[in-house]
Design an enzyme around this catalytic site. Sequence first.
Site, PDB file in Angstrom:
ATOM      1  N   ARG A  73       0.802  -1.210   0.000  1.00  0.00           N
ATOM      2  CA  ARG A  73       0.000   0.000   0.000  1.00  0.00           C
ATOM      3  C   ARG A  73       0.848   1.278   0.000  1.00  0.00           C
ATOM      4  O   ARG A  73       0.325   2.369  -0.083  1.00  0.00           O
ATOM      5  CB  ARG A  73      -1.054  -0.023   1.113  1.00  0.00           C
ATOM      6  CG  ARG A  73      -0.618  -0.072   2.543  1.00  0.00           C
ATOM      7  CD  ARG A  73      -1.867   0.095   3.447  1.00  0.00           C
ATOM      8  NE  ARG A  73      -1.502   0.392   4.814  1.00  0.00           N
ATOM      9  CZ  ARG A  73      -1.469  -0.498   5.787  1.00  0.00           C
ATOM     10  NH1 ARG A  73      -1.796  -1.739   5.542  1.00  0.00           N
ATOM     11  NH2 ARG A  73      -1.129  -0.141   7.005  1.00  0.00           N
ATOM     12  N   GLU A 118       3.471   7.321  19.319  1.00  0.00           N
ATOM     13  CA  GLU A 118       2.673   6.110  19.095  1.00  0.00           C
ATOM     14  C   GLU A 118       3.537   4.866  19.298  1.00  0.00           C
ATOM     15  O   GLU A 118       4.520   4.669  18.600  1.00  0.00           O
ATOM     16  CB  GLU A 118       2.130   6.182  17.661  1.00  0.00           C
ATOM     17  CG  GLU A 118       1.238   5.039  17.279  1.00  0.00           C
ATOM     18  CD  GLU A 118       0.627   5.230  15.886  1.00  0.00           C
ATOM     19  OE1 GLU A 118       0.230   6.357  15.527  1.00  0.00           O
ATOM     20  OE2 GLU A 118       0.580   4.227  15.156  1.00  0.00           O
ATOM     21  N   ARG A 168       6.107   6.643  15.628  1.00  0.00           N
ATOM     22  CA  ARG A 168       6.000   7.984  15.037  1.00  0.00           C
ATOM     23  C   ARG A 168       5.582   9.009  16.082  1.00  0.00           C
ATOM     24  O   ARG A 168       5.034   8.653  17.122  1.00  0.00           O
ATOM     25  CB  ARG A 168       5.041   8.018  13.851  1.00  0.00           C
ATOM     26  CG  ARG A 168       3.707   7.363  14.094  1.00  0.00           C
ATOM     27  CD  ARG A 168       2.949   7.156  12.763  1.00  0.00           C
ATOM     28  NE  ARG A 168       1.982   6.084  12.924  1.00  0.00           N
ATOM     29  CZ  ARG A 168       1.312   5.503  11.935  1.00  0.00           C
ATOM     30  NH1 ARG A 168       1.497   5.891  10.698  1.00  0.00           N
ATOM     31  NH2 ARG A 168       0.462   4.534  12.160  1.00  0.00           N
ATOM     32  N   TYR A 185      -7.857  -4.472   6.966  1.00  0.00           N
ATOM     33  CA  TYR A 185      -7.413  -3.091   7.001  1.00  0.00           C
ATOM     34  C   TYR A 185      -8.335  -2.277   6.110  1.00  0.00           C
ATOM     35  O   TYR A 185      -8.434  -2.528   4.924  1.00  0.00           O
ATOM     36  CB  TYR A 185      -5.980  -2.991   6.484  1.00  0.00           C
ATOM     37  CG  TYR A 185      -5.411  -1.607   6.627  1.00  0.00           C
ATOM     38  CD1 TYR A 185      -4.736  -1.249   7.785  1.00  0.00           C
ATOM     39  CD2 TYR A 185      -5.569  -0.650   5.627  1.00  0.00           C
ATOM     40  CE1 TYR A 185      -4.233   0.030   7.934  1.00  0.00           C
ATOM     41  CE2 TYR A 185      -5.072   0.630   5.771  1.00  0.00           C
ATOM     42  CZ  TYR A 185      -4.396   0.959   6.931  1.00  0.00           C
ATOM     43  OH  TYR A 185      -3.906   2.223   7.080  1.00  0.00           O
ATOM     44  N   ASP A 211      -9.174   1.715   5.070  1.00  0.00           N
ATOM     45  CA  ASP A 211      -8.991   3.149   5.227  1.00  0.00           C
ATOM     46  C   ASP A 211     -10.362   3.759   5.491  1.00  0.00           C
ATOM     47  O   ASP A 211     -11.388   3.099   5.310  1.00  0.00           O
ATOM     48  CB  ASP A 211      -8.415   3.741   3.934  1.00  0.00           C
ATOM     49  CG  ASP A 211      -6.910   3.540   3.838  1.00  0.00           C
ATOM     50  OD1 ASP A 211      -6.230   3.732   4.861  1.00  0.00           O
ATOM     51  OD2 ASP A 211      -6.426   3.201   2.747  1.00  0.00           O
ATOM     52  N   ARG A 250      -3.236  -6.180  16.546  1.00  0.00           N
ATOM     53  CA  ARG A 250      -2.125  -5.396  17.091  1.00  0.00           C
ATOM     54  C   ARG A 250      -2.740  -4.227  17.822  1.00  0.00           C
ATOM     55  O   ARG A 250      -3.738  -3.659  17.394  1.00  0.00           O
ATOM     56  CB  ARG A 250      -1.277  -4.841  15.962  1.00  0.00           C
ATOM     57  CG  ARG A 250       0.013  -5.487  15.611  1.00  0.00           C
ATOM     58  CD  ARG A 250       0.841  -6.062  16.670  1.00  0.00           C
ATOM     59  NE  ARG A 250       2.043  -5.272  16.919  1.00  0.00           N
ATOM     60  CZ  ARG A 250       2.884  -5.520  17.906  1.00  0.00           C
ATOM     61  NH1 ARG A 250       2.655  -6.490  18.772  1.00  0.00           N
ATOM     62  NH2 ARG A 250       3.963  -4.772  18.067  1.00  0.00           N
ATOM     63  N   ARG A 253       7.905   6.269  -6.079  1.00  0.00           N
ATOM     64  CA  ARG A 253       7.824   7.189  -7.221  1.00  0.00           C
ATOM     65  C   ARG A 253       9.193   7.661  -7.661  1.00  0.00           C
ATOM     66  O   ARG A 253      10.050   7.904  -6.827  1.00  0.00           O
ATOM     67  CB  ARG A 253       7.083   8.471  -6.827  1.00  0.00           C
ATOM     68  CG  ARG A 253       5.701   8.282  -6.446  1.00  0.00           C
ATOM     69  CD  ARG A 253       5.005   9.644  -6.411  1.00  0.00           C
ATOM     70  NE  ARG A 253       3.740   9.409  -5.781  1.00  0.00           N
ATOM     71  CZ  ARG A 253       3.404   9.877  -4.593  1.00  0.00           C
ATOM     72  NH1 ARG A 253       4.231  10.664  -3.928  1.00  0.00           N
ATOM     73  NH2 ARG A 253       2.242   9.583  -4.079  1.00  0.00           N
TER      74      ARG A 253
END
Length: 379
Positions: free
Chosen positions: A170, A300, A275, A348, A350, A244, A174
């Site tokens: 995911r 986190e 993070r 998962y 979004d 998790r 680039r």
Amino acid sequence: MRYDYIVVGAGLFGAVFAREAAETGKKVLVIDRRDHPAGNIHTEDRDGILIHRYGAHIFHTSDEEVWRYVNRFASFNRFTNAPLARYRGRLYHLPFNMNTFYSLWGTATPREALERIEEQRREIKGEPRNLEEQAIALVGRDVYETLIRGYTEKQWGRPCTELPASIIRRLPVRLTYDNNYFNDLYQGIPREGYTRMVERMLEGVEVRLNTPWDPEMRSLTDKIVYTGSIDGWFEGRLGQLEYRSLRFETEKLEIRDYQGNAVINDTNAETPYTRIIEHKHFAFDQQEVMDTPCTWITREYPMKWEQGGEPYYTVNDEKNSVLYSRYRRLAEEDPQVIFGGRLGLYRYLDMDDTVRAALDTARKELGRDERKAPGRRKR
Ligand code: UDP
């Protein structure tokens, strides 16, 4: 009192479903065991700064209909996620792009960067069998060691060689100098926070907070929409699915700006958190927020999930997928209950996937005519 639907969980899935059901004239009750609506997208105000209490949530989608739908309930800013990653004290741009490759190797052109990547990719022969192989096949070993391995192993609590390749797919790679984390057409954050957006979805719907699901409620309703964990619903009768968990450490700092960006990942294996979020940056275009003399940050920490804890991520490896299919079959035998959301569907999702799933479920369930649904683009 009898309801057409009791929706368990006032998160995004539950709220969208409840809204749709209420609009077709159904009698709906939404319950949530927490003391606030909006589930894990909940935001709360501290010193004029909206805190994402359960981790950073950035809405992004290419699904026109979903975008129009959420805009009925919130006005979005044009926040663009451009996180940084810190490794051994140095900062790198994410997602993996020309800026990242330039910092790592000094390669200034796409051709030079690609040469490096191709050289390092050769290590992997055939179809990648796990996350480590998939990562190296995508971006090579240097990026893997610097920006992927430590972060991923902390997040999932197991070696990359034992994780499914799908997790890393995911992330975009680039060969341009574009730091936008998402490829989607639309992106942003509700100016008044996600909780306000969900509250608007729930306007006119009966909501009871601090109310856990109780099987005795079955007799009060025709149908139940359950957005808690599917194995929890069945009291773990076939065995426990794995999740998790996360722990958030939030603090106020008496400075105007702590890190200059909304999200900085820490990819070292030794740093225990993954993070740091500095919440005011989500409101980058509201000068009065940026000018507050203090700031709020959240570290986190990934954590093992145990019974009774908060599940955040599902663990979609082979073993859990097999167990989930068995729960699905069990679920099909009970026509009174519909499962939804990340935990009910064990995958998962979004936020845009969640809205899409809730709208599709509602239409199937309520037999509402498809509204015009142009351009369902999802990438
Ligand atoms: N990832 C990584 N390094 C990073 C950020 C992400 O290796 O700095 C990989 C990692 O495998 C992780 C996946 O990308 O499990 C998804 O990460 P992200 O943090 O974007 O997911 P979120 O928790 O925000 O859904």
